[in-house]
Design a protein around this motif. Sequence first.
Motif, PDB file in Angstrom:
ATOM      1  N   THR A 102      -3.106   0.830  -4.569  1.00  0.00           N
ATOM      2  CA  THR A 102      -3.351   1.072  -3.142  1.00  0.00           C
ATOM      3  C   THR A 102      -4.667   0.435  -2.701  1.00  0.00           C
ATOM      4  O   THR A 102      -4.760  -0.122  -1.609  1.00  0.00           O
ATOM      5  CB  THR A 102      -3.385   2.586  -2.839  1.00  0.00           C
ATOM      6  OG1 THR A 102      -4.503   3.193  -3.493  1.00  0.00           O
ATOM      7  CG2 THR A 102      -2.110   3.270  -3.263  1.00  0.00           C
ATOM      8  N   PHE A 156       0.834  -1.200   0.000  1.00  0.00           N
ATOM      9  CA  PHE A 156       0.000   0.000   0.000  1.00  0.00           C
ATOM     10  C   PHE A 156       0.875   1.258   0.000  1.00  0.00           C
ATOM     11  O   PHE A 156       0.613   2.224  -0.714  1.00  0.00           O
ATOM     12  CB  PHE A 156      -0.921  -0.039   1.224  1.00  0.00           C
ATOM     13  CG  PHE A 156      -1.760   1.178   1.428  1.00  0.00           C
ATOM     14  CD1 PHE A 156      -2.983   1.316   0.802  1.00  0.00           C
ATOM     15  CD2 PHE A 156      -1.339   2.191   2.282  1.00  0.00           C
ATOM     16  CE1 PHE A 156      -3.764   2.442   0.997  1.00  0.00           C
ATOM     17  CE2 PHE A 156      -2.111   3.321   2.497  1.00  0.00           C
ATOM     18  CZ  PHE A 156      -3.335   3.445   1.847  1.00  0.00           C
ATOM     19  N   THR A 202       1.108   4.217  -2.875  1.00  0.00           N
ATOM     20  CA  THR A 202       0.810   5.591  -2.463  1.00  0.00           C
ATOM     21  C   THR A 202       1.930   6.534  -2.890  1.00  0.00           C
ATOM     22  O   THR A 202       1.684   7.633  -3.404  1.00  0.00           O
ATOM     23  CB  THR A 202       0.610   5.663  -0.938  1.00  0.00           C
ATOM     24  OG1 THR A 202      -0.472   4.809  -0.555  1.00  0.00           O
ATOM     25  CG2 THR A 202       0.297   7.086  -0.490  1.00  0.00           C
TER      26      THR A 202
END
Length: 425
Positions: free
Chosen positions: A335, A294, A298
Amino acid sequence: MLVDVAPLRSSPAFAKLWTGTSIAQIGAQVTIVAVGLHVYELTQSTLAVSFVALWALGPMILAGFVGGALADTFDRRKVALATASCAWLSIGTMTVIAFLDVTAIWPYYALAAVNAASATILGATRGAILPRLLPTQLLPAAAALSGITMGLAITVGPAVAGVMVASVGVPWTYLLDVVLFSAAFIGILSLPPMRPEGTRASPGFSSVVESMRFLRTAPNVRATFIFDLVAMIFGNPRVVFPAAGALVLGGGPVTVGALTASFAAGALLSGIVSGPLGQVRRQGRAVTLSIAAFGVFTALFGAVLLTTMLVSGGHPPDGVIMPAIVLAGLALAGTGAADNVSAVFRTTILQAAAPDDVRGRMQGLFYVVVAGGPRVGDLLAGVLATTIALWAPALIGGVLIVAIMLMMLRFARGFQRYDALHPTP
């Protein structure tokens, strides 16, 4: 490879609750995007958009603790029905004042806070209900189905909101949520009575203290909260979407809807191919690795914004910069996929490891983290975007998330060894 639909066949009550929730959450996502666009339209300020989250944070924290105690004390079906009614009324009131062309900001902040607090109690109560409707071995599949629900909601809702705000205006967009949220009542009304098992809590401060006492002795449950806070505080750049659509990528509200929908599309796709997740035993390690992924995606989104701003020399675009929008959308889809995988395992750990007599309060704390963490992240992103640049929240936050998760792989060894076949809090 495909999602396991056994929970829908096993429990008609779960099937109805899941269906009603799926429809209602589309409306909720419509309103989240519409409120951000509305506030930005009235103020032209990204910081003002982040204040929507700040106003809601205190009521949500209180609702998480109080709502969890209510779910461990009273019939959970009745608690869910009461809080769903409160959430529906808050959206209805927001719709009315929008049609009346009220331009003061504070009523929208206040009603968004009421809605968020109600949704927190409703979500906590619903989370405490699910393990009573399904056997433990089906909880990962149920969590994956919930991920599909949220992925579908965030895919469809923001896209619809962006188009509707641009075409028919904010009031009609709010009204759509009023209609869609009504579906939540179908699932709740179909539930059987659902009184807590074991020692029943008292809905007061002592109940909250008791739940904190339990949490101190439950390192695996505690880790699910801490890890999610890291991801949501440092990896939540959604408040920059309105400004990014206007000043960096072009396209305005439609781009905002597309960016938000990209996150959900990744979550939805990962949910559709979530079949193998039910076979994973080391679920704590899976949480750590998925949050690290994630963070990587990002940071990639932040890098797209930075590169686009450097190429354009910091000037607003004359039109839509489609290559940058596609790259940003792919990063956000990554994400969404990573976040959904993390959510499947965190939800399963919490529901399988927490006893029923504290499950409502643990679910309340879960929703404080899930809903409150992003709002702290909204505020942090607003500050970073205002003081540094629009690319800063995603790029800096993503790098921090990866660094923290690498540290957790080394030092949080008990959580890394968590075994789904022998769940312990």
